[in-house]
Enzyme design. Structure first.
Site, PDB file in Angstrom:
ATOM      1  CB  CYS A 119      12.078 -16.177   8.832  1.00 58.44           C
ATOM      2  SG  CYS A 119      13.221 -14.812   9.138  1.00 58.44           S
TER       3      CYS A 119
ATOM      4  NE  ARG B 185      14.548 -23.750   8.454  1.00 55.96           N
ATOM      5  CZ  ARG B 185      15.224 -22.538   8.738  1.00 55.96           C
ATOM      6  NH1 ARG B 185      14.907 -21.654   7.452  1.00 55.96           N
ATOM      7  NH2 ARG B 185      15.686 -22.314   9.732  1.00 55.96           N
TER       8      ARG B 185
END
Length: 280
Positions: free
Chosen positions: A236, A180
């Protein structure tokens, strides 16, 4: 008081008057699942903290998928759960501590110093053979007075200012899985990649396969390259799993680590913000 407690310790102290246990289970993409699991069974006496209803504010154009909660609103929820400023709050989930760590950091933000994560979470509790229940506790309300620690958070403007500072700026830590971070396999947000200059420290590397926090020696090795004389900003996807890294950094004695609350999902909500892909 240690910020990490074992299931044996909690079993011994479960009925202490000054302890409230909070179940933080939540499943991304299935927002009712965590509460349903709590209602099916949980640690006796545990209250429930919902990631989206209790530990986040309502979604807006900016602020990310899990906007940071309002301090007064959260303090009111703490009071209704029977938690005051002196209560020891023990937090658990079944996602290797990620949701519990979010609750921990929100508690820290409102000035609560007496909180701990249950090492190994709910699975460790059950595997140890300790009692569970479906009974929902009725707790006497308390008064919680927040003492907001604004310096524990960063916003998009802080990140923008930091990008031009180079070696004099903060160290940006991206806590998501590597694929990611690189943008190779974004599974949640509409745009993949990372904030320019961020380094990748996947939060899942802080726990073992059963969700127990790794040894202090292993964690010190994990973060050995992080400077203690520069600000550290951790993010995040939406400000949840970053809190697991922040929890460890606090345990390792870092005094300069902050959360970018909106994280990547907030960053990409501004089309003008630069996005990077690849290993750096």
């Amino acid at each position: 008081m240690d910020t990490l407690v074992s299931v044996s310790w909690l079993a011994e102290h479960l009925h202490d008057k000054n302890i409230v246990v909070a179940d933080c289970r939540f499943v991304l993409g299935n927002p009712d699942k965590g509460r349903e699991e709590y209602e099916a069974d949980h640690i006796p006496g545990a209250v429930y903290f919902d990631l989206e209803k209790d530990l986040s504010a309502p979604k807006a154009e900016h602020g990310g998928r899990h906007p940071w909660p309002d301090a007064d609103t959260f303090a009111d929820k703490l009071g209704r759960a029977g938690i005051d400023n002196d209560t020891l709050v023990v937090l658990y989930d079944d996602q290797k501590g990620a949701m519990a760590a979010r609750a921990y950091w929100v508690l820290r933000y409102v000035g609560h110093r007496n909180a701990a994560l249950l090492d190994g979470g709910y699975e460790a509790w059950k595997e140890a053979g300790h009692s569970i229940t479906k009974e929902i506790p009725e707790r006497l309300p308390a008064t919680y007075i927040p003492h907001v620690q604004k310096d524990w958070l960063c916003g998009v403007e802080d990140i923008r200012r930091n990008l031009g500072l180079g070696e004099d700026g903060a160290v940006l830590i991206d806590s998501r899985a590597c694929n990611r971070y690189t943008g190779e396999a974004e599974t949640i947000d509409p745009i993949g990649g990372h904030i320019p200059g961020a380094v990748n420290y996947d939060w899942q590397a802080i726990v073992d396969e059963k969700g127990f926090l790794k040894s202090e020696t292993a964690l010190r090795q994990r973060f050995a390259e992080l400077p203690r004389d520069r600000e550290i900003i951790v993010y995040c996807g939406s400000g949840v799993t970053a809190c697991a890294n922040l929890f460890v950094l606090e345990r390792l004695g870092y005094k300069n680590a902050k959360l970018y609350a909106g994280s990547w999902s907030d960053w990409i909500s501004y089309p003008e913000n630069e996005k990077a892909k690849g290993a750096r």
